[in-house]
Write an enzyme that holds these catalytic residues in place. Structure first.
Site, mmCIF file in Angstrom:
data_model
loop_
_atom_site.group_PDB
_atom_site.id
_atom_site.type_symbol
_atom_site.label_atom_id
_atom_site.label_comp_id
_atom_site.label_asym_id
_atom_site.label_seq_id
_atom_site.Cartn_x
_atom_site.Cartn_y
_atom_site.Cartn_z
ATOM 1 C CG ASP A 176 -1.891 -1.183 1.213
ATOM 2 O OD1 ASP A 176 -2.258 -1.632 0.115
ATOM 3 O OD2 ASP A 176 -2.246 -1.654 2.310
ATOM 4 C CE LYS B 121 2.398 -2.483 -4.325
ATOM 5 N NZ LYS B 121 2.045 -2.101 -2.951
ATOM 6 N N GLY C 229 -4.615 -4.212 -3.756
ATOM 7 C CA GLY C 229 -5.571 -3.144 -4.061
ATOM 8 C C GLY C 229 -4.752 -1.938 -4.455
ATOM 9 C CG HIS C 230 -2.047 -2.018 -6.990
ATOM 10 N ND1 HIS C 230 -1.170 -2.613 -7.853
ATOM 11 C CD2 HIS C 230 -1.786 -2.567 -5.780
ATOM 12 C CE1 HIS C 230 -0.410 -3.483 -7.194
ATOM 13 N NE2 HIS C 230 -0.776 -3.472 -5.935
ATOM 14 C CD GLN D 205 0.685 -9.004 -2.497
ATOM 15 O OE1 GLN D 205 1.348 -9.679 -3.252
ATOM 16 N NE2 GLN D 205 -0.568 -8.720 -2.757
#
Ligand code: GDP
Ligand code: IMO
Ligand code: MG
Length: 428
Positions: A13, A16, A40-41, A221
């Site tokens: 988080d 990225k 989750g991006h 990650q």
């Protein structure tokens, strides 16, 4: 060539998604090389916000193609949902997105096993997306790959065998026959949906490389969640580190020309496990609320901590980072003082490096340096010199402590809120 890996320098988080999208404007291909829809991006541009879990953030950058590499684990349900979401929002996906035939498939029983362990007192705080159990099958050589998923005869045979292998664990959830029905319920529809996206992506990437196209490799990650180098066993089940990009995309290490690490101006972690610089109380609460530190995938409150130099140095080392991006500098405005961990105490010993042993990772006490901090709104800064002096001094101090250039500083969610300090260091 060139090929740039963008990797999380902390526990995930870090931003990225934002940075891959920002750099994606200069890329021909963007490849996700590990993880699955545990990621989750978030990407914000043109007043729109996208939360991507499986698709590389490059899909939102015009003119580049995207690959879900062989190192990724793909939940067909999540894939269908995400493609439909993108298409419903006007993003062209077909002909621009490919899934490796060698990527492994997450099926409902993986999610049941993951959830069962999490809720049965053996948990580490996973996302319950079936990631660990799917990688377990891969390593046990009973995994089901996209190529198998597309072949109904092979798929049926493998699913039936794997349900038997997992029978003892699954019996605690529901009857095997019911789970089998769930696996096949939407199978034909999913298979037909997925088929046009499947390809031998290593061939494309090799051809692109030979044509001197630009490849961007996107990690999910972060380095401290890496299966080998992270805070084991509180880690994910794949290798986010830059070395994982080659295995997970199907390219050789000689193709990689640069590695960009992404770090927040502070640290966050979701899930259980050691976190030496964790801050609770008023300051932790303040940063969580100002920084909106709630998980993109599970909505869980992220744990908050100060920047940790030994931790980041370990990440720089294990990834061979050539430059860093520091995100969320704007979130620290009004925090006085800002602390940075520069080493640890372990009993009477001083440690300069992040320890490997699980006991030491829990027992170390951070040694801090304090910086006065800064005030004011950073979010409109366009150049480094637009930032308040205290903010510039903080970035320069961190850069000196880490010995790697902080080439990009991010001061907000949207792509316009990105300051490039040194464009020459980005791709090589
Ligand atoms: P990822 O998993 O590394 O892509 O990061 P996430 O998207 O899960 O979490 C990062 C969050 O911070 C997202 O909501 C981003 O939109 C947001 N973000 C990224 N960079 C910045 C920044 O510089 N400032 C602020 N305020 N938010 C940012
Ligand atoms: P992005 O790509 C933050 C964490 C989980 C848990 C551990 C193992 O958005 O940075 P898993 O479901 O992978 O078996 O869970 O890893 N985790 C993440 N934390 N960001 C992520 O992804 C994460 N993906 C997994 O919280 O501690
Ligand atoms: Mg995330």
């Amino acid at each position: 060539m060139p090929a740039l890996v963008v990797v999380g320098a902390q526990w995930g988080d870090e931003g990225k998604g934002k940075i891959v999208h920002f750099l994606g404007k200069d890329a021909d291909w963007v490849v996700r090389y590990q993880g699955g829809n545990n990621a989750g991006h978030t990407v914000v541009f043109g007043g729109q916000k996208f939360a991507l879990h499986l698709t590389p953030s490059g899909i939102l950058a015009k003119g580049c193609k995207s690959v879900i590499g062989n190192g990724v684990v793909v939940d067909p349900n999540a894939f269908v949902k995400e493609v439909k979401m993108l298409e419903s929002r006007g993003i062209k996906v077909r002909g621009r997105l490919f899934i490796s035939l060698a990527a492994h498939v997450i099926l409902p029983y993986h999610i049941y096993v993951d959830t069962l362990r999490e809720e049965g007192g053996r948990g580490i705080g996973t996302t319950k997306r079936g990631i660990g159990p799917c990688y377990e099958d891969k390593v046990a050589r009973i995994g089901i790959r996209i190529a198998d998923f597309l072949d109904p005869e092979v798929f049926r045979k493998l699913v039936r065998r794997n349900l038997k292998v997992r029978a003892a664990e699954l019996a605690k959830v529901k009857p095997l026959k019911t789970i089998e029905k769930e696996v096949f319920k939407d199978y034909d529809r999913q298979r037909r949906f997925l088929a046009p996206f499947a390809a031998d992506c290593s061939l494309f990437l090799d051809a692109a490389n030979k044509k001197k196209k630009r490849l961007l490799l996107e990690s999910a990650q972060g380095s401290m969640l890496d299966l080998d180098h992270g805070t084991y066993p509180f880690v994910t089940s794949s290798n986010p580190v830059a070395g994982g990009a080659c295995a997970g995309a199907g390219i050789g290490p000689t193709a990689i020309t640069a590695v960009m690490g992404v770090t927040k101006a502070y640290t966050t972690r979701v899930g259980l496990g050691p976190f030496p610089t964790e801050v609770e109380g008023h300051v932790g609460h303040y940063i969580r609320e100002v920084g909106k530190e709630y998980g993109t995938t599970t909505g869980r409150a992220r744990r908050i901590g100060w920047l940790d130099v030994p931790q980041l140095k370990a990440a720089i080392r294990m990834n061979g980072m050539t430059a860093l991006t520091m995100t969320k500098l704007d979130t620290l405005t009004g925090v006085h003082p800002i602390k940075v961990c520069v080493g640890y105490k372990l009993g009477k010993k001083r440690l300069a490096d992040f320890p490997v042993s699980r006991r030491e990772q829990l027992d170390v006490e951070p040694v801090y340096e304090s910086y006065p901090g800064f005030s004011g709104d950073l979010s409109k800064a366009k150049k480094f010199s637009d930032l308040p002096r205290g903010a510039r001094e903080y970035v320069l101090a961190v850069e000196k402590l880490l010995g790697v250039p902080v080439s990009i500083v991010s001061v907000g969610q949207s792509r316009e809120q990105t300051i490039v300090r040194d464009a020459t260091r980005l791709w090589s």
